[in-house]
Scaffold this active site. Structure first.
Site, PDB file in Angstrom:
ATOM      1  N   GLU A  50      54.228  80.017  44.198  1.00 16.25           N
ATOM      2  CA  GLU A  50      53.080  80.903  44.028  1.00 16.25           C
ATOM      3  C   GLU A  50      53.416  82.252  43.413  1.00 16.25           C
ATOM      4  O   GLU A  50      52.669  82.802  42.631  1.00 16.25           O
ATOM      5  CB  GLU A  50      52.392  81.113  45.386  1.00 16.25           C
ATOM      6  N   ASP A  51      54.588  82.809  43.794  1.00 17.47           N
ATOM      7  CA  ASP A  51      54.932  84.140  43.297  1.00 17.47           C
ATOM      8  C   ASP A  51      56.433  84.205  43.033  1.00 17.47           C
ATOM      9  O   ASP A  51      57.218  83.493  43.672  1.00 17.47           O
ATOM     10  CB  ASP A  51      54.502  85.197  44.320  1.00 17.47           C
ATOM     11  N   HIS A 116      53.588  83.425  50.704  1.00 14.17           N
ATOM     12  CA  HIS A 116      52.598  83.755  49.678  1.00 14.17           C
ATOM     13  C   HIS A 116      53.240  84.774  48.720  1.00 14.17           C
ATOM     14  O   HIS A 116      54.278  84.475  48.138  1.00 14.17           O
ATOM     15  CB  HIS A 116      51.316  84.253  50.368  1.00 14.17           C
ATOM     16  N   ILE A 118      55.482  87.725  47.009  1.00 12.03           N
ATOM     17  CA  ILE A 118      56.874  88.151  47.257  1.00 12.03           C
ATOM     18  C   ILE A 118      57.210  89.317  46.340  1.00 12.03           C
ATOM     19  O   ILE A 118      56.688  89.417  45.225  1.00 12.03           O
ATOM     20  CB  ILE A 118      57.861  86.966  47.019  1.00 12.03           C
ATOM     21  N   HIS A 136      51.669  83.676  56.085  1.00  8.31           N
ATOM     22  CA  HIS A 136      50.463  83.337  56.860  1.00  8.31           C
ATOM     23  C   HIS A 136      50.905  82.555  58.081  1.00  8.31           C
ATOM     24  O   HIS A 136      50.784  81.326  58.132  1.00  8.31           O
ATOM     25  CB  HIS A 136      49.490  82.508  56.023  1.00  8.31           C
ATOM     26  N   ASN A 170      47.438  88.860  50.652  1.00  5.53           N
ATOM     27  CA  ASN A 170      47.717  88.010  49.499  1.00  5.53           C
ATOM     28  C   ASN A 170      49.066  88.328  48.867  1.00  5.53           C
ATOM     29  O   ASN A 170      49.924  87.481  48.755  1.00  5.53           O
ATOM     30  CB  ASN A 170      46.589  88.150  48.473  1.00  5.53           C
ATOM     31  N   ASP A 171      49.255  89.603  48.467  1.00  4.84           N
ATOM     32  CA  ASP A 171      50.469  89.935  47.726  1.00  4.84           C
ATOM     33  C   ASP A 171      50.978  91.315  48.116  1.00  4.84           C
ATOM     34  O   ASP A 171      50.226  92.136  48.644  1.00  4.84           O
ATOM     35  CB  ASP A 171      50.181  89.873  46.218  1.00  4.84           C
ATOM     36  N   ASN A 226      43.952  90.343  44.680  1.00  4.19           N
ATOM     37  CA  ASN A 226      44.977  89.302  44.701  1.00  4.19           C
ATOM     38  C   ASN A 226      46.348  89.867  44.352  1.00  4.19           C
ATOM     39  O   ASN A 226      46.880  90.669  45.106  1.00  4.19           O
ATOM     40  CB  ASN A 226      44.515  88.186  43.749  1.00  4.19           C
ATOM     41  N   ASP A 271      45.967  85.921  38.508  1.00  5.08           N
ATOM     42  CA  ASP A 271      46.457  85.745  39.883  1.00  5.08           C
ATOM     43  C   ASP A 271      47.581  86.758  40.126  1.00  5.08           C
ATOM     44  O   ASP A 271      47.302  87.912  40.450  1.00  5.08           O
ATOM     45  CB  ASP A 271      46.893  84.287  40.079  1.00  5.08           C
ATOM     46  N   ASN A 272      48.838  86.391  39.940  1.00  2.00           N
ATOM     47  CA  ASN A 272      49.925  87.360  40.164  1.00  2.00           C
ATOM     48  C   ASN A 272      50.379  88.012  38.866  1.00  2.00           C
ATOM     49  O   ASN A 272      50.337  87.413  37.800  1.00  2.00           O
ATOM     50  CB  ASN A 272      51.104  86.674  40.847  1.00  2.00           C
TER      51      ASN A 272
END
Ligand SMILES: *[C@@H]1O[C@H](CO)[C@@H](O)[C@H](O)[C@H]1NC(C)=O
Length: 368
Positions: A50-51, A116, A118, A136, A170-171, A226, A271-272
């Site tokens: 994801e990240d 999630h 990082i 989470h 989220n981030d 986000n 998103d990221n």
């Protein structure tokens, strides 16, 4: 007469809301595949990437195993059973692929890890590398702080940051080895309430600053806040809004509060955000067709497109204002599904593209 008028106004308002939602879901979108050079899938990652955070020596840390059940999505059983992990990838040796890092620390429960956002912070004097990961955990939202040890390929757990202000984190982006900013992408955490919040597009998200001791709200509202990142000089902060299809740019004040200075209109779901060291240019993993990523969460075998957008600043000394957007990568979903981050390594021209719940891709950037 009045009754008729009020009913008409209400009907128009509801229609407008529904049309806005339909527009943002991207049903009308047409997308075309292209790549910046040769790309391949990095083996052994299938629970998301994801990240991604990059260290100055070319090592990338990748968060994997997200289970975003609190965000109100209907999720594939496989996603519900994801195990969190952090992978390591070396841009100087892409042929070595990615390896799983080990964890130490009695207060860190690996079995309850759902990774999630990082970020990393490198202490220039001591060389210590702090790693911040949104977790989470089923009982609470947590930001885990680790120290990275390259020799033993281990993340030593230092502390779990927990606060009631952490609703749906989220981030995270670090500004020192203690202090960081993070986003809450919403407020409600039960399925029904969160879906109502999402459907009504309520601005229940925010940005929080943690100075190492206490939390402070620095952006009080927003919809789906986000990905979050700071510019290399720590002067600007970027926050992505996937459904809003924008990136908000803030200037950091001396006291860590923020002043809103710009909106980047993306026309796609960012998103990221990866900030390229040196240039301060942005690389963004995007969801070009928002409704397809929701279908992908419901059933991982139903693919969603992957897209990387590059934001080049006109004035490199000031990472804001004039910019050019380019699409670096687009895959309709069969090669790489549901991209959420793109991390670029300048000296090797390597690009890692992560996804919310599936694979990880590596591309050699020849041109875009
Ligand atoms: C997921 O989608 C595939 C086809 O894309 C289908 O064969 C499968 O039955 C679906 N799984 C579930 C649980 O709906």
């Amino acid at each position: 007469m009045w009754r008729k008028f009020l009913i008409t106004v209400a009907v128009v308002a509801v229609l407008q809301h529904i049309l806005t939602l339909v527009y943002k879901m991207g049903f009308h979108k047409r997308i075309y595949q292209h790549y910046p050079g040769p790309c391949r899938i990095i083996p052994d990652i299938d629970s998301g990437s994801e990240d991604i955070a990059l260290l100055s020596n070319g090592l990338a840390l990748i968060s994997s195993g997200l289970n975003p059940v609190h965000m109100g999505f209907v999720l594939d059983d496989e996603i519900l059973n994801h195990q969190g992990n952090i992978f390591l990838f070396d841009f100087n040796h892409p042929e070595k692929n990615a390896i799983k890092l080990k964890f130490t620390g009695k207060d860190f429960d690996y079995t309850r890890f759902s990774a999630h956002g990082i970020d990393v912070y490198e202490d220039k004097k001591t060389g210590a590398v702090s790693v911040f990961v949104v977790n989470h955990r089923r009982d609470h939202e947590v930001i885990e702080v680790f120290q990275f040890d390259h020799k033993s390929l281990t993340l030593h757990h230092k502390k779990s940051v927990i606060d009631p202000i952490m609703r749906s984190v989220n981030d995270v982006t670090a500004v020192s080895s203690d202090a960081f900013y993070f986003t809450n992408d919403g407020y409600a955490t039960t399925f029904l309430a969160r879906n109502l919040e999402n459907f009504l597009m309520l601005a229940k998200g925010n940005v929080i600053y943690y100075d190492g001791k206490k939390m402070r709200k620095v952006v009080t509202k927003g919809s789906g806040n986000n990905g979050i990142a700071v510019s290399p000089d720590n002067k600007f902060l970027y926050v992505a809004h996937p459904v809003g299809m924008i990136i908000n740019v803030y200037e950091r004040n001396q006291d860590a509060t923020l002043k809103h200075v710009q909106v980047i209109d993306m026309g796609t779901g960012p998103d990221n955000i990866f900030v390229e060291p040196g240039t301060g240019n942005l690389w963004i993993g995007c969801h070009s067709v928002n409704h397809e990523i929701m279908g992908h969460f419901q059933n991982k075998t139903m693919t969603a497109p992957s897209q990387v957008i590059h934001v080049k600043w006109e004035d490199p000394t000031r990472a804001t204002h004039g910019y050019t957007l380019s699409e670096v990568f687009l895959d309709t979903g069969d090669f790489l599904s549901g991209s959420s981050i793109a991390a670029y390594h300048q000296s090797t021209k390597g690009l890692l593209i992560g996804t919310v719940v599936t694979k990880l891709a590596y591309c050699q950037v020849n041109a875009f």
